[in-house]
Design a protein around this motif. Structure first.
Motif, PDB file in Angstrom:
ATOM      1  N   ARG A  81       0.836  -1.199   0.000  1.00  0.00           N
ATOM      2  CA  ARG A  81       0.000   0.000   0.000  1.00  0.00           C
ATOM      3  C   ARG A  81       0.877   1.257   0.000  1.00  0.00           C
ATOM      4  N   VAL A  84       1.972   2.044  -3.436  1.00  0.00           N
ATOM      5  CA  VAL A  84       0.906   2.697  -4.221  1.00  0.00           C
ATOM      6  C   VAL A  84       0.958   4.199  -3.965  1.00  0.00           C
ATOM      7  N   GLU A  85       1.001   4.583  -2.705  1.00  0.00           N
ATOM      8  CA  GLU A  85       1.014   6.007  -2.346  1.00  0.00           C
ATOM      9  C   GLU A  85       2.249   6.712  -2.900  1.00  0.00           C
ATOM     10  N   VAL A  88       2.009   7.055  -6.848  1.00  0.00           N
ATOM     11  CA  VAL A  88       0.996   8.056  -7.207  1.00  0.00           C
ATOM     12  C   VAL A  88       1.538   9.463  -6.967  1.00  0.00           C
ATOM     13  N   GLU A 101      -7.689   9.070  -5.394  1.00  0.00           N
ATOM     14  CA  GLU A 101      -6.636   8.963  -4.383  1.00  0.00           C
ATOM     15  C   GLU A 101      -6.478   7.511  -3.939  1.00  0.00           C
ATOM     16  N   PRO A 102      -5.304   7.111  -3.431  1.00  0.00           N
ATOM     17  CA  PRO A 102      -5.121   5.746  -2.945  1.00  0.00           C
ATOM     18  C   PRO A 102      -6.179   5.386  -1.899  1.00  0.00           C
ATOM     19  N   GLN A 103      -6.821   4.252  -2.134  1.00  0.00           N
ATOM     20  CA  GLN A 103      -7.911   3.819  -1.253  1.00  0.00           C
ATOM     21  C   GLN A 103      -8.261   2.364  -1.524  1.00  0.00           C
ATOM     22  N   HIS A 112      -5.868   0.746  -4.312  1.00  0.00           N
ATOM     23  CA  HIS A 112      -5.430   1.315  -5.583  1.00  0.00           C
ATOM     24  C   HIS A 112      -5.728   2.803  -5.697  1.00  0.00           C
ATOM     25  N   ALA A 113      -5.206   3.372  -6.785  1.00  0.00           N
ATOM     26  CA  ALA A 113      -5.460   4.765  -7.147  1.00  0.00           C
ATOM     27  C   ALA A 113      -5.475   4.827  -8.667  1.00  0.00           C
ATOM     28  N   GLU A 124      -3.935   2.635 -13.414  1.00  0.00           N
ATOM     29  CA  GLU A 124      -4.309   2.152 -12.089  1.00  0.00           C
ATOM     30  C   GLU A 124      -3.014   1.693 -11.431  1.00  0.00           C
ATOM     31  N   ALA A 126      -1.818  -0.238  -8.243  1.00  0.00           N
ATOM     32  CA  ALA A 126      -2.563  -1.121  -7.345  1.00  0.00           C
ATOM     33  C   ALA A 126      -1.665  -2.074  -6.561  1.00  0.00           C
TER      34      ALA A 126
END
Length: 147
Positions: A81, A84-85, A88, A101-103, A112-113, A124, A126
């Motif tokens: 995770r 991902v952040e 992004v 936003e990442p979620q 994902h975002a 994406e 992810a």
């Protein structure tokens, strides 16, 4: 025809913005960069992503106007995770537009975002702990119940 894709080509209105996004934001090195015409990136064994100047794309395809990317998402899976952040944020810093936003995703246990590149191609980014991409590029799917 064998089940494979070797080239994915996207009509791109601004190659300079795409170069910034992919070279600096994603940290990718082009396989071939023809200024004012096309960028190629090796994205997997046997698969190349091409970003083709939109006017030249239209000319090559025999279209009256440049095509626009619509209804397509390219995906990049990462190991956590936090990754991902990080990805992004880096893409946004280099011309990407964060669309989501990442979620937690609504489907399949994914975090994902969504980020649009400067020309509208949607990525994406992810993390799905039960899906795996092996070193040889083979993808393995499992359900969250298998974890």
């Amino acid at each position: 025809m064998d089940q494979s894709v070797h080239f994915i080509t996207i009509a791109t209105a601004n190659l300079d913005a795409a170069r910034e996004f992919y070279n600096r934001g994603a940290g990718w090195m082009p396989l071939l960069d023809v200024p004012g015409e096309i960028l190629f990136y090796q994205v997997a064994p046997g698969t190349v992503l091409g970003l083709f100047d939109a006017d030249k794309f239209a000319q090559d395809a025999g279209l009256p106007a440049p095509a626009e990317v619509s209804g397509v998402t390219l995906a990049h899976n990462v190991g956590s995770r936090a990754e991902v952040e990080h990805v992004v944020a880096r893409l946004a810093e280099h011309g990407g537009t964060v669309l989501k936003e990442p979620q937690e995703g609504a489907f399949g246990g994914v975090f994902h975002a969504l980020v649009a590149d400067p020309n509208g191609a949607i990525w994406e980014i992810a993390h799905n702990p039960v899906w795996r991409v092996d070193d040889d590029g083979r993808v393995s799917f499992a359900s969250p119940d298998d974890a």
